[in-house]
Motif scaffolding. Structure first.
Motif, PDB file in Angstrom:
ATOM      1  N   VAL A  33      36.025  33.964  39.367  1.00  0.00           N
ATOM      2  CA  VAL A  33      35.438  34.009  38.182  1.00  0.00           C
ATOM      3  C   VAL A  33      36.432  34.293  37.008  1.00  0.00           C
ATOM      4  N   ARG A  34      37.473  35.221  37.312  1.00  0.00           N
ATOM      5  CA  ARG A  34      38.658  35.439  36.441  1.00  0.00           C
ATOM      6  C   ARG A  34      39.327  34.198  36.122  1.00  0.00           C
ATOM      7  N   ILE A  35      39.508  33.203  37.281  1.00  0.00           N
ATOM      8  CA  ILE A  35      40.350  31.927  37.179  1.00  0.00           C
ATOM      9  C   ILE A  35      39.572  31.114  36.316  1.00  0.00           C
ATOM     10  N   LEU A  36      38.275  30.901  36.489  1.00  0.00           N
ATOM     11  CA  LEU A  36      37.534  30.019  35.605  1.00  0.00           C
ATOM     12  C   LEU A  36      37.527  30.481  34.311  1.00  0.00           C
ATOM     13  N   TRP A  37      37.434  31.822  33.972  1.00  0.00           N
ATOM     14  CA  TRP A  37      37.466  32.221  32.852  1.00  0.00           C
ATOM     15  C   TRP A  37      38.524  32.026  31.963  1.00  0.00           C
ATOM     16  N   LEU A  38      40.004  32.087  32.539  1.00  0.00           N
ATOM     17  CA  LEU A  38      40.903  31.971  31.889  1.00  0.00           C
ATOM     18  C   LEU A  38      41.323  30.334  31.737  1.00  0.00           C
ATOM     19  N   ALA A  39      40.818  29.499  32.663  1.00  0.00           N
ATOM     20  CA  ALA A  39      40.992  28.102  32.545  1.00  0.00           C
ATOM     21  C   ALA A  39      40.252  27.214  31.935  1.00  0.00           C
ATOM     22  N   ASP A  40      39.221  28.053  31.200  1.00  0.00           N
ATOM     23  CA  ASP A  40      38.386  27.389  30.521  1.00  0.00           C
ATOM     24  C   ASP A  40      38.794  26.499  29.102  1.00  0.00           C
ATOM     25  N   THR A  41      38.436  25.508  29.152  1.00  0.00           N
ATOM     26  CA  THR A  41      39.004  24.670  28.082  1.00  0.00           C
ATOM     27  C   THR A  41      37.928  24.866  26.865  1.00  0.00           C
ATOM     28  N   ALA A  42      36.811  24.874  27.098  1.00  0.00           N
ATOM     29  CA  ALA A  42      35.516  24.916  26.132  1.00  0.00           C
ATOM     30  C   ALA A  42      35.753  26.166  25.230  1.00  0.00           C
ATOM     31  N   ASP A  49      48.030  26.869  34.819  1.00  0.00           N
ATOM     32  CA  ASP A  49      47.938  27.569  36.040  1.00  0.00           C
ATOM     33  C   ASP A  49      48.908  28.595  36.278  1.00  0.00           C
ATOM     34  N   GLU A  50      50.068  28.262  35.588  1.00  0.00           N
ATOM     35  CA  GLU A  50      51.374  29.312  35.661  1.00  0.00           C
ATOM     36  C   GLU A  50      50.951  30.514  34.795  1.00  0.00           C
ATOM     37  N   GLU A  51      50.264  30.502  33.971  1.00  0.00           N
ATOM     38  CA  GLU A  51      49.739  31.615  33.253  1.00  0.00           C
ATOM     39  C   GLU A  51      48.431  32.369  33.748  1.00  0.00           C
TER      40      GLU A  51
END
Length: 116
Positions: A33-42, A49-51
């Motif tokens: 969930v947190r990965i998707l939250w941080l990676a969201d472009t919208a 990825d490094e961040e």
């Protein structure tokens, strides 16, 4: 540039917010969930990825797989990946059978040497 760009809908972001606010669930699912939250472009706050790795202390492969699952298999698959525990069991059983057969052949070869 990431091969799999995460672009969540408003409904998907709402679901992620709900899951994070509840705070209960499998650690693996909450990490996804947190990965998707941080990676969201919208959300216009996409992180590399490094961040994401630095913020969540997860592996590069994990981030890549979650991105890939979202893009190729959909939102539910990214949150709840298939469990391949049964596959590990198959490999353990196959190894046990192989080791047993090898031991039996070794014992038969020793008996043959003693008799011959």
């Amino acid at each position: 540039m990431n091969k799999y760009r995460v672009t969540l809908t408003a409904e998907e972001r709402t679901e992620l917010e709900r899951l994070v606010s509840v705070g209960k669930g499998a650690a693996r699912k909450l990490a996804h969930v947190r990965i998707l939250w941080l990676a969201d472009t919208a959300a216009r706050a996409e992180r590399s990825d490094e961040e994401v790795i630095a913020a969540l202390r997860v592996g590069l492969c994990t981030v890549g797989r979650v991105r890939q699952w979202l893009v190729t298999q959909g939102f539910p698959a990214a949150l709840n990946p298939a469990n391949f525990g049964w596959l590990a069991l198959v490999f353990v059983l196959a190894f046990f059978l192989y080791a047993s057969a090898y031991a039996a052949l070794g014992a038969a070869a020793e008996d043959e040497q003693h008799l011959g």
